[in-house]
Design an enzyme around this catalytic site. Structure first.
Site, short mmCIF file in Angstrom:
data_model
loop_
_atom_site.label_atom_id
_atom_site.label_comp_id
_atom_site.label_asym_id
_atom_site.label_seq_id
_atom_site.Cartn_x
_atom_site.Cartn_y
_atom_site.Cartn_z
CG ASP A 171 30.71 36.60 41.15
OD1 ASP A 171 31.73 37.32 41.12
OD2 ASP A 171 29.57 37.04 40.93
CB SER A 228 38.46 43.62 47.43
OG SER A 228 38.29 43.24 48.80
NE ARG A 229 37.15 50.09 46.88
CZ ARG A 229 37.95 50.01 45.82
NH1 ARG A 229 39.04 49.26 45.88
NH2 ARG A 229 37.67 50.67 44.71
CG ASP A 253 46.82 47.12 47.99
OD1 ASP A 253 47.91 47.72 48.18
OD2 ASP A 253 45.96 47.51 47.19
CD GLU A 258 42.54 51.88 52.17
OE1 GLU A 258 42.76 52.60 51.18
OE2 GLU A 258 42.26 50.68 52.10
CG HIS A 289 43.78 51.33 48.08
ND1 HIS A 289 42.58 51.35 48.74
CD2 HIS A 289 43.46 51.01 46.80
CE1 HIS A 289 41.59 51.08 47.90
NE2 HIS A 289 42.11 50.86 46.70
CB ILE A 290 50.04 50.62 45.78
CG1 ILE A 290 50.70 49.53 46.63
CG2 ILE A 290 50.16 51.99 46.44
CD1 ILE A 290 52.22 49.62 46.71
N GLY A 292 46.43 48.20 42.36
CA GLY A 292 46.08 48.61 41.00
C GLY A 292 46.78 49.87 40.55
#
Length: 316
Positions: A171, A228-229, A253, A258, A289-290, A292
């Site tokens: 991180d 994530s993205r 995901d 997108e 994108h599911i 979460g």
């Protein structure tokens, strides 16, 4: 003075109900264009969004009385955060609300890839019974590398405690490691990782971060999971790495293709070649994108937003 809040996306009803009970005035507008919302946003002190359109400088200049922006989701990439902060607008998000859902989805993708569950299921439905061809791998003994050790990364690491795996995290913030993951340099993570899981926001620093150079810096052949993205990965480079065997499999995901709203893909007449490879690939799991997006997180996200809005105004 009444605090008027404009809701421009539908959310769990508790959000509206609890804000109303706390004395806020709620208005909803789920259909107007961005320009139409801009024409009346000066009447509101708060706005609750998901990802319908970008809250940019033009929008914020119209929002002369806005005190907060609350996004019912984990990130704030649809908001010009720097400009909003310069105008003393509080920014609220809810990564605590869906981090468990993302963690479970991530683990499910890994186990499905390792055990070829999607392939085996499809083959049986088409009349094939292939045992040897669908021999899988075990997660025990592997090293899992997590990039991004915030709410999502920490929740995923916690899920791994029941497996005999080494968990490393990288991180940009220092001293975020804990009992569930050892914080290391990016170089060390790339030397040791078998399974890479991305839990990072989409920022100028992470945009297209996972490219050919990044992937080839890993010492081992790896599996990649991205919840994530989509734009954090260069899809064409991922495909090249899968074709060479450098990437053994991918669970995605989120996709580079997108739209910003996350509600659909770009629907061009010609499907990008790299995307077609993913659609045809036997070592790829795709979800829309599911990660979460559970019944439980739907409620928890709303509750987190309510609690943060109330806290902003000193309401219990």
């Amino acid at each position: 003075m009444d605090i008027k809040i404009l809701h421009i996306d539908s959310n769990h009803p508790l959000l509206w109900e609890q804000l109303q009970q706390a004395g806020f005035v709620n208005h909803a507008d789920f259909k107007s264009t961005k320009q139409e919302i801009e024409a009346k946003i000066q009447d509101y002190q708060g706005i609750v969004i998901r990802s319908r359109f970008k809250i940019d400088q033009q929008f914020l200049d119209k929002a002369t009385n806005l005190q907060f922006i609350a996004r019912v989701g984990a990130g704030l990439e649809s908001v010009d955060c720097e400009y909003a902060t310069s105008k003393n607008i509080a920014l609220i998000a809810a990564p605590e609300g869906n981090c468990n859902a993302v963690a479970e989805h991530t683990l499910g993708m890994i186990l499905s890839l390792f055990n070829k569950l999607n392939i085996a299921d499809s083959e049986i439905r088409s009349g094939e019974w292939n045992r040897e061809k669908n021999r899988g791998y075990e997660l025990d003994g592997k090293t899992v590398g997590i990039i991004g050790y915030g709410n999502m990364g920490k929740s995923f690491a916690k899920k791994l405690r029941g497996f005999e795996v080494e968990v490393l995290c990288y991180d940009i913030k220092e001293n975020v490691g804990d009992a569930n993951a050892k914080q290391v340099s990016l170089q060390e993570l790339q030397q040791k990782t078998d399974v890479l899981s991305l839990h990072i926001p989409w920022t100028p620093e992470t945009d297209k971060m996972v490219n050919s150079d990044f992937i080839n810096a890993f010492a081992k052949d790896i599996w990649i999971i991205n919840t994530s993205r989509g734009k954090n990965i260069v899809t064409a480079d991922l495909v090249t790495a899968m074709q060479s065997g450098k990437v053994l499999g991918a669970g995605l995901d989120v996709l580079e293709y997108e739209k910003l709203s996350f509600e659909t893909l770009f629907q061009d007449k010609n499907t990008p070649e790299a995307f077609q490879y993913l659609l045809d690939g036997r070592k790829v799991i795709l979800t829309p994108h599911i990660a979460g997006w559970t019944y439980e997180s739907h409620e928890k996200l709303a509750q987190v937003i309510v609690d943060k809005i109330k806290a902003l105004y000193g309401k219990s």
